[in-house]
Design a protein around this motif. Structure first.
Motif, PDB file in Angstrom:
ATOM      1  N   UNK A 256      18.654  17.850 -29.043  1.00 43.39           N
ATOM      2  CA  UNK A 256      19.044  16.509 -29.622  1.00 43.39           C
ATOM      3  C   UNK A 256      20.431  15.448 -29.389  1.00 43.39           C
ATOM      4  N   UNK A 257      20.981  16.501 -28.351  1.00 47.49           N
ATOM      5  CA  UNK A 257      22.102  15.384 -27.733  1.00 47.49           C
ATOM      6  C   UNK A 257      21.302  14.271 -26.424  1.00 47.49           C
ATOM      7  N   UNK A 258      20.601  14.941 -25.487  1.00 48.99           N
ATOM      8  CA  UNK A 258      19.386  13.648 -25.427  1.00 48.99           C
ATOM      9  C   UNK A 258      18.425  12.296 -26.422  1.00 48.99           C
ATOM     10  N   UNK A 259      18.224  13.000 -27.548  1.00 51.87           N
ATOM     11  CA  UNK A 259      17.592  12.384 -28.554  1.00 51.87           C
ATOM     12  C   UNK A 259      18.713  11.031 -29.103  1.00 51.87           C
ATOM     13  N   UNK A 260      20.156  11.777 -29.617  1.00 49.14           N
ATOM     14  CA  UNK A 260      20.732  10.556 -29.448  1.00 49.14           C
ATOM     15  C   UNK A 260      21.529   9.731 -28.739  1.00 49.14           C
ATOM     16  N   UNK A 261      21.306   9.482 -27.661  1.00 50.78           N
ATOM     17  CA  UNK A 261      21.494   9.377 -26.103  1.00 50.78           C
ATOM     18  C   UNK A 261      20.367   8.029 -26.455  1.00 50.78           C
ATOM     19  N   UNK A 262      19.381   8.342 -26.956  1.00 48.98           N
ATOM     20  CA  UNK A 262      18.055   7.178 -26.877  1.00 48.98           C
ATOM     21  C   UNK A 262      18.528   6.157 -27.838  1.00 48.98           C
ATOM     22  N   UNK A 263      18.298   6.851 -29.392  1.00 49.04           N
ATOM     23  CA  UNK A 263      18.584   5.824 -29.865  1.00 49.04           C
ATOM     24  C   UNK A 263      19.873   5.095 -29.640  1.00 49.04           C
ATOM     25  N   UNK A 264      20.984   5.676 -29.264  1.00 44.71           N
ATOM     26  CA  UNK A 264      22.269   4.576 -29.128  1.00 44.71           C
ATOM     27  C   UNK A 264      21.842   3.599 -27.883  1.00 44.71           C
ATOM     28  N   UNK A 265      21.203   4.240 -26.460  1.00 43.93           N
ATOM     29  CA  UNK A 265      20.875   3.171 -25.620  1.00 43.93           C
ATOM     30  C   UNK A 265      19.926   2.376 -26.631  1.00 43.93           C
ATOM     31  N   UNK A 266      18.834   2.543 -26.976  1.00 41.84           N
ATOM     32  CA  UNK A 266      17.907   1.464 -28.056  1.00 41.84           C
ATOM     33  C   UNK A 266      18.652   0.668 -28.577  1.00 41.84           C
ATOM     34  N   UNK A 267      19.430   1.339 -29.876  1.00 45.93           N
ATOM     35  CA  UNK A 267      20.231  -0.597 -30.678  1.00 45.93           C
ATOM     36  C   UNK A 267      21.519  -1.008 -29.666  1.00 45.93           C
ATOM     37  N   UNK A 268      21.958  -0.206 -28.646  1.00 44.15           N
ATOM     38  CA  UNK A 268      22.600  -1.430 -27.078  1.00 44.15           C
ATOM     39  C   UNK A 268      21.851  -2.128 -26.753  1.00 44.15           C
ATOM     40  N   UNK A 269      19.789  -2.552 -26.230  1.00 45.24           N
ATOM     41  CA  UNK A 269      19.590  -3.034 -25.905  1.00 45.24           C
ATOM     42  C   UNK A 269      19.411  -4.472 -26.863  1.00 45.24           C
TER      43      UNK A 269
END
Length: 333
Positions: A256-269
């Motif tokens: 779950x933490x890795x997927x949350x990081x993925x969502x944050x990274x995509x939003x940041x891009x």
């Protein structure tokens, strides 16, 4: 070598690391009200007690880098966003003091719980407001802020403020899932998916609102060269959400933490694409706002020394305090 681009990348990286690291410990304060048991709250705070203050180093690095490489942006942004940034700092002070005093307090412990909750939620909210106001653009005339003292207070900035609160809450919840076990972890798992759904809703609304209110951003998004590069982003968001749902269902600890990081990274891009090539949207490009090359090169030498040191001690801190945190473990003060 374009030093301006190098500095922009350093600042962007520093802010992203700050959002991730300080995001999840602010998120713990945001989800605090859902876990009223005192021992569970002690355990939740102990998961970040050894590292929370080091996480804020990245915010200081971003601010110092902005002052060194883009002084016009530094002065303009501070003038335009003075009030939300001051409110954010006040909230961070309350959050920091509550870390130190709450563990030693007896009769006033509930008050420091409120300080931790309010400081964490307020800091996240005002960071989101500052982000929304920045995205909307800051009026600049002759290198100085030319807007209103309350120009940051708009429906869009309030939306981004709430969106960042949800983002940090999800990061904090997923961090706690990775660091705890037993009944507390099971209840945290039940909170993760609803927070993910709410965050996806904010992502959709902000993604639609941003190009609609800023024609230049819309033009950049739908430019033939950029559009096809951005096209995979919604699908990657959907993939992260799918794996998040499966991780919650199967009670995974770290996924779950890795997927949350993925969502944050995509939003940041998406945020970086929206801003490029502006240092202040619709007002100043990176090169118009940049300090002289000699100043950028001089400060870049310092950055080349200090950034590996920060990465080193941050990594060491997380490595030393890796693993699960359990009731009865020695407290960190």
């Amino acid at each position: 070598m374009d030093v301006t681009i190098v500095w922009a990348a350093i600042i962007a990286l520093g802010l992203f690391i700050y959002v991730v690291l300080d995001g999840f410990d602010l998120g713990i304060g945001i989800v605090f009200p859902f876990f009223p048991d005192e021992k569970e709250r002690d355990l939740m705070m102990n998961t970040v007690a050894p590292v929370w203050d080091g996480n804020e180093t990245w915010l200081v690095l971003g601010g110092a880098g902005l002052f060194a490489a883009f002084p016009i942006v530094y002065s303009t942004v501070l003038s335009a966003l003075y009030l939300p940034l001051v409110f954010m700092l006040v909230c961070l002070i309350f959050r920091g003091v509550s870390f130190e005093i709450r563990a030693k307090a007896n009769r006033t412990k509930h008050l420091w719980d409120l300080a931790f909750i309010g400081g964490s939620t307020g800091a996240a909210f005002f960071q989101g407001i500052a982000l929304g106001a920045f995205l909307q653009g800051i009026p600049v005339v002759d290198g100085s802020f030319a807007g209103d003292a309350f120009g940051w207070l708009t429906p869009f900035s309030l939306l981004t403020g709430l969106g960042l609160v949800v983002t940090y809450a999800l990061l904090g919840c997923c961090w706690l899932v990775a660091k705890t076990e037993g009944d507390l972890q099971r209840r945290l798992h039940r909170v993760v998916w609803p927070l993910t759904i709410v965050l996806l809703g904010f992502i959709v609304v902000v993604s639609l609102w941003t190009p609609l209110q800023e024609p230049e951003i819309a033009q950049r998004w739908f430019d033939a060269g950029i559009f096809w590069r951005l096209l995979p982003v919604p699908f990657l968001v959907a993939i992260c959400a799918f794996f998040m749902r499966r991780a919650v269902r199967d009670r995974h600890h770290n996924t779950p933490f890795m997927m949350a990081l993925g969502l944050v990274l995509l939003g940041y891009v998406g945020l970086l694409v929206s801003l490029w090539p502006y240092a202040i949207p619709s007002s100043l490009t990176l090169w118009e706002a940049a300090a002289p090359r000699s100043s950028q090169m001089f400060t870049l030498v310092g950055a080349a020394i200090i950034i590996p040191i920060i990465i080193g001690y941050t990594t060491m801190g997380y490595w030393v305090f890796r693993g699960k945190v359990r009731h009865g473990d020695a407290h960190y003060h």
